[in-house]
Design an enzyme around this catalytic site. Structure first.
Site, short mmCIF file in Angstrom:
data_model
loop_
_atom_site.label_atom_id
_atom_site.label_comp_id
_atom_site.label_asym_id
_atom_site.label_seq_id
_atom_site.Cartn_x
_atom_site.Cartn_y
_atom_site.Cartn_z
N ARG A 57 0.74 -1.26 -0.03
CA ARG A 57 0.09 0.10 -0.09
C ARG A 57 0.87 1.08 0.08
O ARG A 57 0.49 2.28 -0.60
CB ARG A 57 -0.98 0.08 1.14
CG ARG A 57 -2.29 -0.75 0.92
CD ARG A 57 -2.67 -1.39 2.32
NE ARG A 57 -1.72 -2.35 2.59
CZ ARG A 57 -1.63 -3.70 2.44
NH1 ARG A 57 -2.69 -3.95 1.37
NH2 ARG A 57 -1.01 -4.35 2.62
N THR A 58 1.79 1.49 0.90
CA THR A 58 2.54 2.70 0.84
C THR A 58 3.31 2.83 -0.32
O THR A 58 3.00 3.99 -0.82
CB THR A 58 3.65 2.43 2.17
OG1 THR A 58 2.72 2.17 3.43
CG2 THR A 58 4.30 3.73 2.28
N LYS A 86 25.91 -3.93 -2.26
CA LYS A 86 27.41 -3.58 -2.47
C LYS A 86 27.87 -3.01 -1.36
O LYS A 86 28.98 -2.67 -1.33
CB LYS A 86 27.54 -2.98 -3.75
CG LYS A 86 27.15 -3.71 -5.16
CD LYS A 86 27.43 -2.39 -6.22
CE LYS A 86 26.91 -2.98 -7.54
NZ LYS A 86 26.93 -1.86 -8.52
N ARG A 107 11.41 3.77 3.19
CA ARG A 107 11.06 2.84 4.17
C ARG A 107 12.16 2.19 4.34
O ARG A 107 12.72 1.51 3.48
CB ARG A 107 9.69 1.85 3.78
CG ARG A 107 9.57 0.69 4.57
CD ARG A 107 8.36 0.07 4.38
NE ARG A 107 7.22 0.58 4.54
CZ ARG A 107 6.17 0.14 4.55
NH1 ARG A 107 5.82 -1.09 4.19
NH2 ARG A 107 4.76 0.72 5.01
N HIS A 135 5.21 5.72 11.43
CA HIS A 135 4.51 5.74 10.11
C HIS A 135 3.70 6.78 9.84
O HIS A 135 2.34 6.47 9.97
CB HIS A 135 3.84 4.35 10.01
CG HIS A 135 3.76 3.97 8.45
ND1 HIS A 135 3.74 4.67 7.58
CD2 HIS A 135 3.45 2.66 8.06
CE1 HIS A 135 3.37 3.99 6.46
NE2 HIS A 135 3.12 2.90 6.77
C1 NCD Z 1 1.88 -1.32 7.84
C2 NCD Z 1 3.42 -1.24 8.02
O1 NCD Z 1 4.22 -1.74 7.05
O2 NCD Z 1 3.73 -0.47 9.20
N1 NCD Z 1 1.21 -1.60 6.69
C3 NCD Z 1 1.11 -0.20 5.97
O3 NCD Z 1 2.14 0.37 5.72
N2 NCD Z 1 -0.05 0.15 5.67
C4 NCD Z 1 1.60 -2.53 9.01
C5 NCD Z 1 1.90 -3.82 8.96
O4 NCD Z 1 3.05 -4.07 8.06
O5 NCD Z 1 1.66 -4.66 9.71
#
Ligand code: NCD
Length: 307
Positions: A57-58, A86, A107, A135
């Site tokens: 999703r992100t 590397k 991320r 997040h």
């Molecule tokens: C979450 C995350 O990556 O923190 N997902 C997200 O970004 N929608 C939740 C998860 O991984 O459980």
């Protein structure tokens, strides 16, 4: 707040006014989107998506958001294809990406990685999740979903269920809710309780907090479920002990209020039975979709684009 060139690293950097402003602008953006009036806001601008950890999703919603604003995305979905393989440092990867793009989403499994990235970037950096820490864009879309449903956040009873120790989405959400007049209930196995500083943050603001290991969700307006974060457990046996701690199914929602909504940042594993999808309470798919206008808004604001 001056939004242009701002990094979005932690929701703790936001005041209530700033959160409310993002929610208001996101609603305007959603309206513009429905009239197809967004395609020139970030025309020919480039977003770097630097994903050192899995994401559906992100990553996809930032990519869709950028494209709906008329821009492009570059980057990588898993670090094996970047020069991290590397031995390149995050700082160097970010320095390079900031020379190629106008905004960066990162991320990474390490807490503090997004802050480190922002210190090495000449363009705005948005935290798409740094380990178990924060997040912030998920929190803004969570709050947007709650506000869309109830037309308010103050006065709501919010119950957070699952892995409250390692879940970054619930850490950010709890920090943000310090700014509102809410009642909070935290449900988790003892081993996965919410960090003490987050509870203290709420209590210092006079917010009523309950903690329990029993799945009592009856007196809630919002039931926010989370996945047990398998990848963050140092001991796999500890994960085995708690992995099926809670399952929300038709029997566990008996007696919840008609207006109550069930949210989840997704992905879900076993914690929400698919039979819940067909109930009037399920909001997790709409919640994921709300990521588009919210992330379009954030990309625009930090890029100094007026709308
Ligand atoms: C979450 C995350 O990556 O923190 N997902 C997200 O970004 N929608 C939740 C998860 O991984 O459980």
């Amino acid at each position: 707040m001056k939004w242009s060139k701002k990094h979005i690293i932690s929701i703790k950097d936001f005041s209530r006014d700033e959160i409310d402003y993002v929610l208001k602008k996101s609603s305007e953006m959603e309206d513009r989107l429905s009239h197809e009036k967004t395609g020139s806001l970030m025309k020919n601008k480039i977003l770097s998506n630097l994903f050192f950890e899995p994401s559906t999703r992100t990553r996809m919603s930032f990519e869709a958001a950028m494209k709906k604003l008329g821009g492009f995305t570059i980057g990588f979905d898993y670090p094996e294809v970047s020069s991290e393989a590397k031995g390149e440092t995050v700082a160097d990867t970010v320095r390079i990406a900031s020379g190629y793009s106008d905004v960066i989403v990162i991320r990474h499994p390490m807490e503090g990685s997004a802050r480190l990235a922002s210190e090495n970037s000449s363009v705005p950096v948005i935290n798409g999740g740094d380990g178990a820490n924060q997040h912030p864009t998920q929190t803004l879309l969570d709050l947007y979903t709650i506000k869309k449903e109830f037309k308010k956040i103050d006065g709501l009873r919010i119950c957070v269920v699952g892995d409250l120790k390692y879940g970054r989405t619930v850490h950010s959400l709890t920090n943000a809710l310090e700014n509102y007049d809410v009642e909070m209930c935290f449900i988790s196995p003892m081993e996965l309780r919410m960090p003490r500083d987050s509870i203290k943050g709420l209590e210092d603001r006079g917010i009523k907090v309950k903690e329990s290991s029993k799945l009592n969700i009856k007196d809630s307006d919002v039931i926010y479920c989370t996945r047990i974060q398998k990848e963050r457990f140092p001991d796999p046996q500890e994960y085995e002990r708690v992995k099926d701690a809670y399952v929300i199914d038709n029997s566990s929602i008996e007696g919840i209020e008609d207006k109550a909504i069930i949210m989840h940042p997704l992905p879900r594993v076993t914690e929400i039975n698919p039979e819940i999808d067909r109930t009037r309470h399920a909001r997790y798919f709409e919640q994921a979709k709300n990521g588009i206008p919210v992330r379009m808004t954030l990309l625009s604001l930090v890029s100094g684009v007026d709308f």
